[in-house]
Design an enzyme around this catalytic site. Structure first.
Site, PDB file in Angstrom:
ATOM      1  N   GLU A 110      -7.955  -5.987   5.193  1.00  0.00           N
ATOM      2  CA  GLU A 110      -7.857  -5.606   3.784  1.00  0.00           C
ATOM      3  C   GLU A 110      -6.661  -6.273   3.106  1.00  0.00           C
ATOM      4  O   GLU A 110      -6.731  -6.616   1.920  1.00  0.00           O
ATOM      5  CB  GLU A 110      -7.760  -4.085   3.685  1.00  0.00           C
ATOM      6  N   HIS A 126     -13.160   2.339   0.483  1.00  0.00           N
ATOM      7  CA  HIS A 126     -13.116   1.268   1.499  1.00  0.00           C
ATOM      8  C   HIS A 126     -13.767  -0.022   0.998  1.00  0.00           C
ATOM      9  O   HIS A 126     -14.146  -0.877   1.788  1.00  0.00           O
ATOM     10  CB  HIS A 126     -13.826   1.701   2.797  1.00  0.00           C
ATOM     11  N   ARG A 130      -2.662  -2.129  -3.406  1.00  0.00           N
ATOM     12  CA  ARG A 130      -3.893  -1.380  -3.168  1.00  0.00           C
ATOM     13  C   ARG A 130      -3.873  -0.103  -3.992  1.00  0.00           C
ATOM     14  O   ARG A 130      -2.896   0.634  -3.994  1.00  0.00           O
ATOM     15  CB  ARG A 130      -4.010  -1.007  -1.690  1.00  0.00           C
ATOM     16  N   ARG A 182     -10.352   8.160  21.279  1.00  0.00           N
ATOM     17  CA  ARG A 182     -10.017   8.000  22.697  1.00  0.00           C
ATOM     18  C   ARG A 182      -9.863   9.355  23.371  1.00  0.00           C
ATOM     19  O   ARG A 182     -10.308   9.542  24.514  1.00  0.00           O
ATOM     20  CB  ARG A 182      -8.738   7.174  22.841  1.00  0.00           C
ATOM     21  N   LEU A 212     -15.523   2.254  10.538  1.00  0.00           N
ATOM     22  CA  LEU A 212     -15.298   3.464  11.326  1.00  0.00           C
ATOM     23  C   LEU A 212     -13.848   3.553  11.762  1.00  0.00           C
ATOM     24  O   LEU A 212     -13.408   2.855  12.679  1.00  0.00           O
ATOM     25  CB  LEU A 212     -16.214   3.478  12.560  1.00  0.00           C
ATOM     26  N   ASN A 218       0.876  -1.175   0.000  1.00  0.00           N
ATOM     27  CA  ASN A 218       0.000   0.000   0.000  1.00  0.00           C
ATOM     28  C   ASN A 218       0.912   1.222   0.000  1.00  0.00           C
ATOM     29  O   ASN A 218       1.450   1.607   1.034  1.00  0.00           O
ATOM     30  CB  ASN A 218      -0.914  -0.010   1.218  1.00  0.00           C
ATOM     31  N   ARG A 267     -12.277  15.019   8.207  1.00  0.00           N
ATOM     32  CA  ARG A 267     -13.132  15.325   7.054  1.00  0.00           C
ATOM     33  C   ARG A 267     -14.556  15.597   7.509  1.00  0.00           C
ATOM     34  O   ARG A 267     -15.080  14.930   8.405  1.00  0.00           O
ATOM     35  CB  ARG A 267     -13.122  14.171   6.058  1.00  0.00           C
TER      36      ARG A 267
END
Length: 397
Positions: free
Chosen positions: A383, A179, A90, A283, A208, A9, A240
């Site tokens: 993935e 995704h 990817r 968190r 998420l 990736n 975003r």
């Protein structure tokens, strides 16, 4: 016997990699080369003899790939091209040109480049990584797997924007989603965990993480997804904005004089949870909320509200829902978000059991109560394994 695929990736300043045994599904090694183009580059490799990190200059992706090879040579496992089934890459944006994985050749590379205007931060970097890997492993088949491919099954009503059609056609404006590799993996993994065929289920997948998206999957096919022309549309994310009245941009341009580049930066890098409360890590948001920070409390409610809206929308689009699956960094680890996102949906048969929901989940887990009409799951995404599987299948391993 093993079927090894090296999954790469490549980003604008990084190369993430993982060596995957497709037969067992287990990673044999993984790592990342960071800060490519800087004097203070860094490589971290995790192999059979543990985790190793080193700082060194990484001028470009070619040198970065050579560093990856040196890490395998020094720390293992031995990366012999003769034992590699494929190199899986990817790629974020495949546009309408790719509805599945593709063997890398000059035509495929040219098409990936042609799609760069739709993913200017991603596709050019992917190309650099692919070319560097081809130089390092010229005799091994290279396969590209596109984030958008799974969403090529969207019906026209779902992917078409109500924009002047000549303009939309001329500039390839439509919903592409993102995704997709994760949504595909999780929808299949959820069905397998429940002992069902994926074609039997209607599933809502909630991916998420710092980037976030929702997808409605009917019988194993994506029929609606939250991200659009770019990964900006949809859910609230780390930096975003997600869904926004497009007139906001016109308003800010006219009244505040913001340029296109400034507006792009605001929406992609300075909005979302960061813009709402100053934090991108959930968190930190939760900790601030527990301390009574009003901005953090509102940010959480905005985040949950947006997810619930998409769940309700996709429930209506699917007609009925069998499964809701949480995944990715927040979905797998934040029980507060999982509970908040589905709060108040009991009339739709959607409930979360507090005890089952508690804590992080590292394997598929049911978090809905017994007898619930909709099974709510946490399904860790993978993935890299999905890319490795698609690459191995395409080359006939």
């Amino acid at each position: 016997m093993t079927t090894l695929v090296l999954v790469i990736n490549s980003g604008s300043s990084s190369i993430k990699y993982q060596l995957v045994d497709v037969e067992s599904g287990n990673p044999q090694a993984s790592g990342i080369v960071e800060r490519i183009g800087a004097q203070d580059g860094r490589v971290t490799h995790k192999g059979p003899d543990g985790k190793h990190s080193v700082e060194l200059p990484v001028p470009d992706h070619e040198i970065g790939m050579q560093i990856v090879l040196s890490q395998f040579a020094e720390h293992g496992p031995v990366l012999d091209a003769a034992h590699l089934t494929a190199i899986g890459h990817r790629v974020v944006q495949g546009g309408s040109l790719f509805d599945g994985p593709a063997l890398v050749d000059d035509d495929v590379l040219a098409k990936i480049k042609s799609l760069s205007p739709l993913a200017p931060l991603h596709n050019p970097a992917h190309l650099q990584g692919i070319l560097a890997a081809k130089h390092a492993f010229g005799a091994v088949p290279h396969v590209v797997v596109f984030d958008t491919a799974f969403h090529q099954t969207l019906p026209p009503a779902a992917y078409t924007y109500a924009l002047e059609k000549e303009i939309a056609k001329a500039h390839s404006v439509r919903r592409y989603g993102a995704h997709g590799t994760s949504h595909l993996y999780v929808s299949r993994a959820a069905a397998e965990f429940l002992g069902k065929d994926v074609t039997e289920l209607n599933t809502i997948v909630l991916h998420l993480g710092n980037g976030a998206s929702a997808t409605a999957v009917r019988g194993g096919r994506s029929v609606e997804t939250s991200m659009g022309l770019t990964p900006l549309e949809g859910l609230v994310m780390g930096t975003r904005s997600g869904d926004l009245d497009p007139a906001v941009l016109v308003h800010l341009s006219r009244t505040a004089g913001y340029s296109i580049d400034q507006l792009d930066s605001i929406l992609n890098r300075r909005s979302g949870m960061l813009g709402l409360c100053g934090h991108t890590d959930m968190r930190d948001v939760n900790e601030a909320a527990d301390a009574g920070d009003e901005d953090a409390l509102l940010a959480l409610e905005v985040y949950y509200h947006r997810i619930r809206g998409y769940v309700g929308n996709y429930y209506a689009q699917l007609g009925h829902v069998d499964v809701i699956a949480f995944t990715a960094g927040i979905g797998e680890n934040d029980d507060r978000t999982r509970a908040g996102a589905l709060r108040g949906l009991a009339e739709l048969g959607i409930e979360v059991d507090p005890e089952r929901n508690a804590g992080s989940k590292s394997e598929p887990t049911v978090i809905s109560p017994d007898g619930a009409r909709v099974t709510v799951l946490v399904v860790p995404t993978n993935e890299e394994l999905e890319i490795a599987r698609q690459a191995a299948t395409l080359v006939g391993a």
